[in-house]
Write an enzyme that holds these catalytic residues in place. Structure first.
Site, short mmCIF file in Angstrom:
data_model
loop_
_atom_site.label_atom_id
_atom_site.label_comp_id
_atom_site.label_asym_id
_atom_site.label_seq_id
_atom_site.Cartn_x
_atom_site.Cartn_y
_atom_site.Cartn_z
N ARG A 57 0.82 -1.21 0.00
CA ARG A 57 0.00 0.00 0.00
C ARG A 57 0.86 1.27 0.00
NH1 ARG A 57 -5.31 0.56 2.99
NH2 ARG A 57 -4.94 -1.64 3.30
N THR A 58 1.81 1.36 0.92
CA THR A 58 2.62 2.58 1.03
C THR A 58 3.56 2.73 -0.17
OG1 THR A 58 2.52 2.45 3.44
CG2 THR A 58 4.22 3.86 2.51
N LYS A 85 22.72 -10.09 1.59
CA LYS A 85 23.98 -10.84 1.53
C LYS A 85 25.03 -10.26 2.49
CE LYS A 85 22.97 -11.62 -3.35
NZ LYS A 85 23.33 -11.21 -4.72
N ARG A 107 11.60 2.57 4.12
CA ARG A 107 10.89 1.87 5.20
C ARG A 107 11.85 0.81 5.74
NH1 ARG A 107 4.92 -0.50 6.12
NH2 ARG A 107 4.55 1.72 5.91
N HIS A 135 5.78 7.25 11.35
CA HIS A 135 5.28 7.07 9.98
C HIS A 135 4.59 8.39 9.60
CE1 HIS A 135 3.88 5.41 6.36
NE2 HIS A 135 3.23 4.34 6.77
#
Length: 305
Positions: A57-58, A85, A107, A135
């Protein structure tokens, strides 16, 4: 409006800057609804979506916002990149710097990761959620949704209900809503309310009936079981019985109280489908729509800053 270099949190904004962002987002909401979405503001600029945590969604919202402003948008799939890695966050920052991107949306599951990147890259950094910290664009889109429906974003009673302890959405909303002069209530079991949170200018309730009385906005939060250790909540059924929003509990709020949820929803856990899908009371879909407009406003502002 004073120029912004990064948007790392609501902390650091002031009411004037927040209002300017909401005003600009309002103009983009109208533009999006008119169908005239393609702009040239960010033509030649590169936006990278760097998501260490999944959030369709974001990420999609930022991607749409960037494309509608004319930016070149790159989605970096961290799960299949060199980060898994053993590459460190600082290595990633050096790589991104070499790419000469202009805007970086981050994020991360660790609180503070976007702040660290902002110190190491030349791009403007936008925090799309870091750990249990903040957020900011979610809080701004929530504020825009409230303002569009109530005609103001001050003097309202907003009840934030559920898993407050693990919610960066709750933290950013508390900061923004109290800063703008609203009355914020937190409702949830003691295990899901952070200790000492009452010093943030909010009122804490452990009973839905008491907490929802006279509320203008009822904002439900997702139960974030992935961030919990054992024993924080009883069964999902028991949680819904005490803290899930249904018709009976919503009746304690004002007759015109609106229901919000940042998504994704756990239907039947924190909210009943009957409420979530009620076009007269629920503003959940409008929140998604306003998300694109707010992110366009943020990208526009940072690009100019």
């Amino acid at each position: 409006m004073a120029s912004l270099r990064h948007l790392l949190g609501i902390e650091g904004l002031n009411p004037v800057t927040a209002t300017s962002l909401l005003d600009l987002a309002e103009s983009y909401a109208l533009l999006n609804r008119s169908g005239k979405t393609q702009r040239d503001l960010l033509r030649g600029r590169t936006l990278i979506n760097l998501f260490f945590e999944d959030s369709t969604r974001t990420r999609t919202s930022f991607e749409l916002a960037g494309r509608r402003l004319g930016a070149d948008v790159v989605n970096m799939s961290v799960a299949t990149s060199s980060v898994t890695k053993g590459e460190t966050l600082l290595d990633t920052a050096a790589t991104l710097n070499a790419m000469n991107c202009d805007l970086l949306v981050v994020r991360h599951n660790r609180s503070g990761a976007p702040h660290l990147l902002a110190q190491k890259v030349s791009a403007s950094v936008i925090n799309a959620g870091d750990g249990t910290h903040e957020h900011p664009t979610q809080a701004l889109l929530d504020a825009l949704t409230i303002r569009r429906n109530k005609g103001r974003i001050s003097g309202l009673t907003v009840a934030i209900c559920g898993d407050v302890a693990h919610s960066r959405v709750a933290r950013s909303n508390i900061l923004l809503l109290t800063m703008m002069g609203n009355f914020v209530r937190l409702i949830g079991p003691p295990t899901l309310i952070p200790g000492g949170i009452a010093t943030s200018g909010v009122t804490v309730f452990h009973d839905m009936e008491e907490g929802l009385k006279g509320a203008d906005i009822v904002m439900m939060l997702r139960l974030q079981k992935e961030r919990m250790t054992g024993g924080m909540v009883p069964s999902s059924r028991e949680f819904f019985a005490y803290y899930g929003l249904d018709r009976k509990k919503l009746a304690y709020a004002k007759p015109d109280a609106l229901v919000m949820h940042p998504g994704p929803m756990n239907r039947g856990v924190e909210i009943d489908s009957d409420i979530a899908d009620d076009a007269a009371r629920s503003r959940i879909q409008e929140q998604v729509e306003m998300g694109v407009a707010v992110r366009m406003a943020v990208l526009d502002t940072l690009a100019r800053g």
